[in-house]
Design an enzyme around this catalytic site. Structure first.
Site, PDB file in Angstrom:
ATOM      1  N   ASP A  97     -29.337  12.067   1.852  1.00 58.79           N
ATOM      2  CA  ASP A  97     -28.451  11.705   2.955  1.00 58.79           C
ATOM      3  C   ASP A  97     -28.030  12.951   3.728  1.00 58.79           C
ATOM      4  OD1 ASP A  97     -26.388  10.546   0.286  1.00 58.79           O
ATOM      5  OD2 ASP A  97     -26.776  12.618   0.870  1.00 58.79           O
TER       6      ASP A  97
ATOM      7  N   ASP B 131     -25.105  14.766   5.480  1.00 56.98           N
ATOM      8  CA  ASP B 131     -23.650  14.806   5.617  1.00 56.98           C
ATOM      9  C   ASP B 131     -23.252  15.757   6.742  1.00 56.98           C
ATOM     10  OD1 ASP B 131     -23.465  13.100   3.471  1.00 56.98           O
ATOM     11  OD2 ASP B 131     -23.190  14.701   2.001  1.00 56.98           O
TER      12      ASP B 131
ATOM     13  N   ASP C  74     -19.548  24.297  -4.276  1.00 54.25           N
ATOM     14  CA  ASP C  74     -19.803  24.755  -5.648  1.00 54.25           C
ATOM     15  C   ASP C  74     -20.838  25.880  -5.760  1.00 54.25           C
ATOM     16  OD1 ASP C  74     -21.760  22.937  -4.903  1.00 54.25           O
ATOM     17  OD2 ASP C  74     -21.634  21.714  -6.718  1.00 54.25           O
TER      18      ASP C  74
END
Ligand code: ATP
Ligand code: MG
Length: 400
Positions: free
Chosen positions: A51, A53, A126
């Protein structure tokens, strides 16, 4: 780190046109906006993103007003789903890492809702490979975190000190395993050390979130490798506490499970899919089978589903996975007594459940798959599963 800019190393047509049009619209209204996260990483590594984003300087309400077909999602941190055709795209406002907690003992991030700049948004992510921002309008990658260097070197580093970042959110330890296996990136030594040291903090993460990540990991087609990693990083105790007494009981139990995971990978490789119920059966099957064994008690076949229910429910209540998955996993496991009765059942009497009835149940194809998985894991010929499949087909009404 100052931003480094790179021109796109791949053709712009690899980008999703609809996502690009959303970014363009936001930029036209003066809001700095990018494609972010996993999609940028995957495009750079040459794989198809799941996907696309979007991150933007626009606040959720501003995004909502710009797109007719959009919805606000989430209570704590609001993102906007912008619908395009049958799909939707996630549009999130840039946010900064939350301010350090007053209480030094509480390292885990509790609040996550401070708006920030694009650069702050990159830095709260992260891993460096996950912190790249892509401007599809000018065709550039903006790198505040050193992600391009890592992509080129094929390595996986956290943004900032992994000791700090894994303590803030221990789920990142599982994400480390996911990305090293799925993307074939080499983790840094510091990351490995930090993962081992902070594994016990996983006990403080929401069990439902852990279970979610675990099931995703095991469904990657690399479950056997993941299992090795989880053991090497000493996180099994924290992500699968229900298995620990069983694993400690005998040294070969970890290998028995490892071979089941290999067999699962083999099935996924062959194009078959797994779901919650099936993965659950794979994970807990060996423990249930062992508890249902003449060495531990006198046997009645009807005890098997009770043992399975006890084991599965223990996990289900902690991890809050759907109850129906437990019921289906139990069916899959219990059916094995009929499809492939364990040798020790000879005397106690094999179950005489009606096969025709069984073959008409919705979970039956899964049970057959599971038989195949067990045969494969135990190095036995697969004929038995084939025979049952033939027999089941002979009952199926014409044309099915
Ligand atoms: P996948 O392809 O498995 O979806 P992903 O990188 O897109 O991988 P998501 O869980 O979809 O992972 O998260 C999207 C992005 O959000 C990540 O790329 C990362 O930048 C950021 N992110 C996700 N989880 C965390 C986390 N626990 N801590 C910090 N940043 C995170
Ligand atoms: Mg993603």
């Amino acid at each position: 780190m100052p931003a480094k800019r790179y021109s796109l190393p791949f053709p712009r047509r690899n980008l999703d046109r609809r996502a690009v049009s959303i970014v363009r619209r936001l930029q036209d209204r003066g809001f700095e906006s990018y494609l972010v996260g996993g999609c940028v990483r995957d495009l750079l590594l040459g794989s198809q993103p799941k996907d696309f984003d979007i991150a933007t300087a626009a606040r959720p309400q501003q995004v909502r007003r710009l797109f007719h077909r959009s919805r606000l999602i989430g209570r704590r941190f609001r993102i906007v789903h912008v619908h395009q055709g049958r799909d939707f795209f996630e549009v999130a406002t840039f946010r900064a890492a939350p301010p350090p907690s007053e209480d030094d003992d509480v390292q885990i991030i509790q609040r996550d809702n401070v708006y920030g700049t694009a650069r702050e948004d990159a830095n709260r992510r992260d891993f460096r490979v996950n912190g790249l921002f892509l401007d599809p309008v000018v065709g550039a990658i903006v790198d505040w975190v050193g992600g391009m260097d890592d992509i080129q070197a094929g390595v996986l580093h956290s943004i900032g000190d992994p000791m700090v970042r894994f303590a803030e959110d221990p789920v990142r330890i599982l994400r480390l395993v996911k990305f090293m296996r799925r993307l074939g990136l080499e983790p840094g030594e510091k990351e490995i050390r930090a993962a081992k040291e902070h594994a016990p903090l996983l006990a403080q993460s929401a069990p439902a979130r852990l279970a979610e990540e675990m099931f995703r990991l095991l469904a990657t087609g690399q479950a056997a490798g993941v299992w090795e990693d989880l053991q090497a990083l000493a996180v099994v105790d924290w992500v699968m506490p229900e298995l620990v007494p069983w694993l400690d009981q005998q040294a070969n139990h970890a290998d028995i499970l490892g071979r089941r995971f290999q067999a699962l990978d083999w099935q996924l490789e062959a194009g078959w899919e797994t779901d919650y119920a099936y993965t659950l059966a794979v994970v807990f099957g060996p423990r249930v089978e062992q508890e249902f064994h003449p060495q531990t008690r006198r046997l009645a076949v009807s005890e098997f589903p009770q043992i399975a229910a006890a084991v599965l429910t223990e996990f289900q209540q902690r991890a809050r996975i759907p109850r129906h998955a437990v019921v289906a996993a139990n069916r899959i496991l219990t059916a094995q007594l009929r499809l492939d009765p364990p040798p020790f059942l000879q005397k106690a009497g094999k179950p005489r459940w009606n096969f025709k009835h069984m073959a008409s149940q919705p979970w039956f194809p899964m049970a057959l798959r599971y038989l195949e998985l067990r045969l494969h894991a135990e190095g036995r010929p697969l004929d038995l599963a084939q025979d049952w499949r033939q027999k089941a087909l002979s009952f199926a009404p014409e044309g099915r």
